[in-house]
Design a protein around this motif. Structure first.
Motif, PDB file in Angstrom:
ATOM      1  N   TRP A   3       0.819  -1.210   0.000  1.00 48.28           N
ATOM      2  CA  TRP A   3       0.000   0.000   0.000  1.00 48.28           C
ATOM      3  C   TRP A   3       0.857   1.266   0.000  1.00 48.28           C
ATOM      4  O   TRP A   3       0.365   2.359   0.294  1.00 48.28           O
ATOM      5  CB  TRP A   3      -0.950   0.004   1.200  1.00 48.28           C
ATOM      6  CG  TRP A   3      -1.916  -1.139   1.191  1.00 48.28           C
ATOM      7  CD1 TRP A   3      -1.846  -2.282   1.929  1.00 48.28           C
ATOM      8  CD2 TRP A   3      -3.088  -1.260   0.381  1.00 48.28           C
ATOM      9  NE1 TRP A   3      -2.910  -3.108   1.631  1.00 48.28           N
ATOM     10  CE2 TRP A   3      -3.699  -2.502   0.678  1.00 48.28           C
ATOM     11  CE3 TRP A   3      -3.694  -0.443  -0.571  1.00 48.28           C
ATOM     12  CZ2 TRP A   3      -4.867  -2.941   0.074  1.00 48.28           C
ATOM     13  CZ3 TRP A   3      -4.863  -0.887  -1.174  1.00 48.28           C
ATOM     14  CH2 TRP A   3      -5.428  -2.122  -0.851  1.00 48.28           C
ATOM     15  N   LYS A  13       1.151   6.329  -1.021  1.00 48.73           N
ATOM     16  CA  LYS A  13      -0.070   7.096  -0.781  1.00 48.73           C
ATOM     17  C   LYS A  13       0.143   8.579  -1.112  1.00 48.73           C
ATOM     18  O   LYS A  13       1.175   9.145  -0.812  1.00 48.73           O
ATOM     19  CB  LYS A  13      -0.510   6.945   0.665  1.00 48.73           C
ATOM     20  CG  LYS A  13      -0.955   5.566   1.040  1.00 48.73           C
ATOM     21  CD  LYS A  13      -1.267   5.512   2.534  1.00 48.73           C
ATOM     22  CE  LYS A  13      -1.279   4.112   3.047  1.00 48.73           C
ATOM     23  NZ  LYS A  13       0.044   3.508   3.152  1.00 48.73           N
ATOM     24  N   VAL A  38     -10.058   4.208   3.642  1.00 48.42           N
ATOM     25  CA  VAL A  38      -9.133   3.819   2.572  1.00 48.42           C
ATOM     26  C   VAL A  38      -9.730   2.722   1.707  1.00 48.42           C
ATOM     27  O   VAL A  38     -10.598   2.001   2.153  1.00 48.42           O
ATOM     28  CB  VAL A  38      -7.789   3.355   3.162  1.00 48.42           C
ATOM     29  CG1 VAL A  38      -7.088   4.480   3.898  1.00 48.42           C
ATOM     30  CG2 VAL A  38      -7.953   2.156   4.088  1.00 48.42           C
ATOM     31  N   VAL A  39      -9.172   2.589   0.544  1.00 49.65           N
ATOM     32  CA  VAL A  39      -8.587   3.614  -0.299  1.00 49.65           C
ATOM     33  C   VAL A  39      -9.673   4.132  -1.228  1.00 49.65           C
ATOM     34  O   VAL A  39     -10.613   3.419  -1.527  1.00 49.65           O
ATOM     35  CB  VAL A  39      -7.354   3.127  -1.097  1.00 49.65           C
ATOM     36  CG1 VAL A  39      -6.174   2.865  -0.198  1.00 49.65           C
ATOM     37  CG2 VAL A  39      -7.609   1.977  -2.007  1.00 49.65           C
ATOM     38  N   THR A  90      -7.261   8.464   0.960  1.00 49.71           N
ATOM     39  CA  THR A  90      -6.002   8.445   0.221  1.00 49.71           C
ATOM     40  C   THR A  90      -6.124   7.475  -0.949  1.00 49.71           C
ATOM     41  O   THR A  90      -7.105   6.746  -1.047  1.00 49.71           O
ATOM     42  CB  THR A  90      -4.833   8.031   1.157  1.00 49.71           C
ATOM     43  OG1 THR A  90      -3.592   8.219   0.481  1.00 49.71           O
ATOM     44  CG2 THR A  90      -4.956   6.613   1.645  1.00 49.71           C
ATOM     45  N   VAL A 106      -3.433   4.973  -3.706  1.00 48.79           N
ATOM     46  CA  VAL A 106      -2.103   4.431  -3.993  1.00 48.79           C
ATOM     47  C   VAL A 106      -1.978   4.329  -5.506  1.00 48.79           C
ATOM     48  O   VAL A 106      -2.985   4.377  -6.222  1.00 48.79           O
ATOM     49  CB  VAL A 106      -1.878   3.052  -3.324  1.00 48.79           C
ATOM     50  CG1 VAL A 106      -1.885   3.172  -1.809  1.00 48.79           C
ATOM     51  CG2 VAL A 106      -2.897   2.034  -3.787  1.00 48.79           C
ATOM     52  N   ALA A 140      -0.543   7.946  -7.550  1.00 45.07           N
ATOM     53  CA  ALA A 140      -1.606   8.031  -6.547  1.00 45.07           C
ATOM     54  C   ALA A 140      -2.385   9.337  -6.626  1.00 45.07           C
ATOM     55  O   ALA A 140      -3.611   9.337  -6.481  1.00 45.07           O
ATOM     56  CB  ALA A 140      -1.017   7.845  -5.150  1.00 45.07           C
TER      57      ALA A 140
END
Length: 187
Positions: A24, A27, A116-117, A144, A146, A158
């Protein structure tokens, strides 16, 4: 403070130790957990409802594996007494869970979604929630993304994934705003 405090639940999705595993990395918004903490503090100080959604993945190779060492909800946003924890096994928090029933039991028609995400479980949950009739507030800085690698090997960074997903969700599915705007709306 406004005359009537918000009965709108704050939903914290998949903020577990697993999200800090190397798969992960990259970010775009590393401060998202601090933003969630800030919102959580506001909700708790007003005794507004908080729901935690925990991903218990059945696949042993997943960082979210139900029996894996990284499955716990991150300590900084961990539930306290009286806060519900809803277990999910799929990417969407409404599929095969008690989320819809819990929200209906609260008579909630709107929710604030963090976690997330943005381009995976958040996206799936927003779309399903909208289809179920919920109005969803999505604080853009409380999530966030990735990097994403396509089947052809092309990589999207990202920030691009984050910006595009928020633009798509904000166009039709959610009310995208900053956490400052959310706080101003409810205080």
């Amino acid at each position: 403070m406004k005359d009537q405090p918000s009965p709108i639940p704050l939903v914290i999705l998949d903020v577990q130790d697993a999200i800090d595993r190397p798969n992960w990395d990259g970010k775009n918004n590393p401060g998202y957990v601090a933003v969630i903490q800030r919102l959580l503090d506001l909700w708790r100080s007003n005794d507004w409802p908080v729901l935690h959604v925990k991903h218990d993945e059945r696949t042993p190779t997943s960082s979210y594996y139900v029996h894996g060492p990284w499955n716990a909800i991150k300590e900084v946003v961990a539930p306290i007494k009286g806060e519900a924890v809803i277990i999910k096994h799929e990417n969407c928090a409404f599929i095969g869970t008690e989320l819809d029933a819990t929200l209906k039991g609260m008579k909630a028609k709107q929710l604030v979604l963090t976690g997330v995400v943005i381009h995976n479980s958040m996206d799936a949950t927003v779309r399903a929630g909208k289809a179920l009739g919920y109005s969803i507030i999505l604080p853009s800085d409380a999530t966030t993304a990735v990097p994403v690698v396509g089947a052809n090997g092309k990589t999207w960074d990202a920030k691009t994934v984050y910006d595009l997903t928020l633009a798509i969700l904000g166009d039709e599915y959610a009310d995208v705003m900053s956490s400052d705007e959310v706080i101003a709306q409810f205080t």
